[in-house]
Design a protein around this motif. Structure first.
Motif, PDB file in Angstrom:
ATOM      1  N   LEU A 150       0.837  -1.198   0.000  1.00 46.03           N
ATOM      2  CA  LEU A 150       0.000   0.000   0.000  1.00 46.03           C
ATOM      3  C   LEU A 150       0.875   1.252   0.000  1.00 46.03           C
ATOM      4  O   LEU A 150       1.824   1.362   0.776  1.00 46.03           O
ATOM      5  CB  LEU A 150      -0.908   0.020   1.229  1.00 46.03           C
ATOM      6  N   ASN A 151       0.524   2.214  -0.879  1.00 42.83           N
ATOM      7  CA  ASN A 151       1.246   3.475  -0.870  1.00 42.83           C
ATOM      8  C   ASN A 151       0.673   4.392   0.207  1.00 42.83           C
ATOM      9  O   ASN A 151      -0.283   4.047   0.906  1.00 42.83           O
ATOM     10  CB  ASN A 151       1.232   4.126  -2.257  1.00 42.83           C
ATOM     11  N   LEU A 152       1.238   5.599   0.336  1.00 41.75           N
ATOM     12  CA  LEU A 152       0.825   6.495   1.411  1.00 41.75           C
ATOM     13  C   LEU A 152      -0.643   6.892   1.296  1.00 41.75           C
ATOM     14  O   LEU A 152      -1.360   6.964   2.302  1.00 41.75           O
ATOM     15  CB  LEU A 152       1.708   7.739   1.407  1.00 41.75           C
ATOM     16  N   VAL A 153      -1.093   7.151   0.064  1.00 43.65           N
ATOM     17  CA  VAL A 153      -2.489   7.541  -0.132  1.00 43.65           C
ATOM     18  C   VAL A 153      -3.416   6.403   0.268  1.00 43.65           C
ATOM     19  O   VAL A 153      -4.438   6.612   0.946  1.00 43.65           O
ATOM     20  CB  VAL A 153      -2.737   7.962  -1.592  1.00 43.65           C
ATOM     21  N   GLN A 154      -3.068   5.188  -0.132  1.00 42.59           N
ATOM     22  CA  GLN A 154      -3.916   4.042   0.197  1.00 42.59           C
ATOM     23  C   GLN A 154      -3.932   3.767   1.691  1.00 42.59           C
ATOM     24  O   GLN A 154      -4.966   3.391   2.253  1.00 42.59           O
ATOM     25  CB  GLN A 154      -3.426   2.813  -0.579  1.00 42.59           C
ATOM     26  N   ALA A 203      -6.488  10.363  -6.017  1.00 39.11           N
ATOM     27  CA  ALA A 203      -7.145  10.358  -7.325  1.00 39.11           C
ATOM     28  C   ALA A 203      -7.901   9.051  -7.503  1.00 39.11           C
ATOM     29  O   ALA A 203      -7.692   8.077  -6.778  1.00 39.11           O
ATOM     30  CB  ALA A 203      -6.111  10.526  -8.442  1.00 39.11           C
ATOM     31  N   GLY A 204      -8.806   9.045  -8.472  1.00 38.30           N
ATOM     32  CA  GLY A 204      -9.523   7.823  -8.821  1.00 38.30           C
ATOM     33  C   GLY A 204     -10.316   7.244  -7.665  1.00 38.30           C
ATOM     34  O   GLY A 204     -11.010   7.970  -6.933  1.00 38.30           O
ATOM     35  N   GLU A 205     -10.182   5.958  -7.454  1.00 34.26           N
ATOM     36  CA  GLU A 205     -10.937   5.277  -6.405  1.00 34.26           C
ATOM     37  C   GLU A 205     -10.581   5.803  -5.026  1.00 34.26           C
ATOM     38  O   GLU A 205     -11.444   5.916  -4.146  1.00 34.26           O
ATOM     39  CB  GLU A 205     -10.689   3.768  -6.471  1.00 34.26           C
ATOM     40  N   ASP A 206      -9.306   6.148  -4.819  1.00 35.01           N
ATOM     41  CA  ASP A 206      -8.902   6.685  -3.515  1.00 35.01           C
ATOM     42  C   ASP A 206      -9.584   8.024  -3.238  1.00 35.01           C
ATOM     43  O   ASP A 206     -10.004   8.298  -2.110  1.00 35.01           O
ATOM     44  CB  ASP A 206      -7.381   6.853  -3.460  1.00 35.01           C
ATOM     45  N   LEU A 207      -9.694   8.860  -4.263  1.00 38.02           N
ATOM     46  CA  LEU A 207     -10.396  10.141  -4.102  1.00 38.02           C
ATOM     47  C   LEU A 207     -11.863   9.911  -3.777  1.00 38.02           C
ATOM     48  O   LEU A 207     -12.424  10.558  -2.884  1.00 38.02           O
ATOM     49  CB  LEU A 207     -10.260  10.973  -5.375  1.00 38.02           C
TER      50      LEU A 207
END
Length: 221
Positions: free
Chosen positions: A5-9, A76-80
């Motif tokens: 997982l990246n920081l946004v996730q 962005a995308g699903e994370d947004l």
């Protein structure tokens, strides 16, 4: 949490877990309100009303975390969509918590005589169906569940509507036949409507969760 997982996730997962924590508080308040209805315990009613302030505060904190995430991480995308959904669900859950407090206020301030057992039992059955919908929907949202799972979680919505319609008809019939029942009947109608709204808002939660996963918002009403 997986290393991939990246920081946004990771931030998104954290916010979804905070939604889960707020949801757990709301669900607990709803269960307490059902117990309050069954027992007409005015001390419990006062405790539920006081606890609603904690839910309101947690809602504000969650919204602030969502805003910080949007500004600092620029998802962005699903994370947004997920962060936006968390912000919306903070409002939905706060309002659902209000329904528990509203039931408690009716018990504490308005109801003077013992509520009749039969209509109380009918409300309890409807309330348990609505709370179950909310619990399942929140669990699916936190776990990034599929659209099919979310649709199944709110499948009882039409059943809850039918239960409310039948209850209203029975109470109104009794109110017409017995003028002395008017006040009690009115309180019962207020209470049952609060629980029916829990089911409606659980459906809203499911719609937002499906939007996160798919990018489209279904009409589940």
């Amino acid at each position: 949490m997986p290393e991939s997982l990246n920081l946004v996730q990771k931030r998104r997962s954290h916010l979804q877990n905070v939604v889960g924590d707020l949801g757990a508080q709301v669900v607990a308040a709803l269960h307490q309100s059902v117990e309050c209805l069954k027992t007409q315990d005015k001390a419990l009613a006062a405790s539920i009303i006081a606890g609603d302030q904690r839910i309101n505060q947690q809602r504000r904190l969650l919204e602030q975390e969502c805003l910080v995430t949007l500004a600092a991480y620029k998802p962005a995308g699903e994370d947004l969509r997920a962060v936006g959904a968390c912000m919306e669900l903070a409002s939905e859950l706060e309002r659902i918590g209000d329904y528990a407090a509203d039931v408690a206020r009716i018990i504490e301030r308005d109801v003077q005589d013992t509520l009749p057992a039969e209509p109380v039992a009918a409300i309890v059955e409807l309330a348990e169906d609505a709370i179950d919908m909310l619990e399942q929907t929140l669990a699916a949202f936190i776990a990034n569940g599929s659209e099919a799972t979310l649709r199944e979680a709110v499948a009882k919505e039409s059943q809850v509507d039918r239960e409310e319609d039948a209850f209203i008809a029975q109470v109104l019939e009794r109110m017409r036949a017995d003028a002395a029942f008017a006040a009690t009947g009115t309180y019962l109608l207020w209470i049952v409507h609060n629980y029916e709204r829990v089911a409606d808002r659980a459906t809203n939660v499911a719609e937002r969760a499906i939007y996160v996963a798919s990018g489209h918002t279904p009409d589940l009403d």
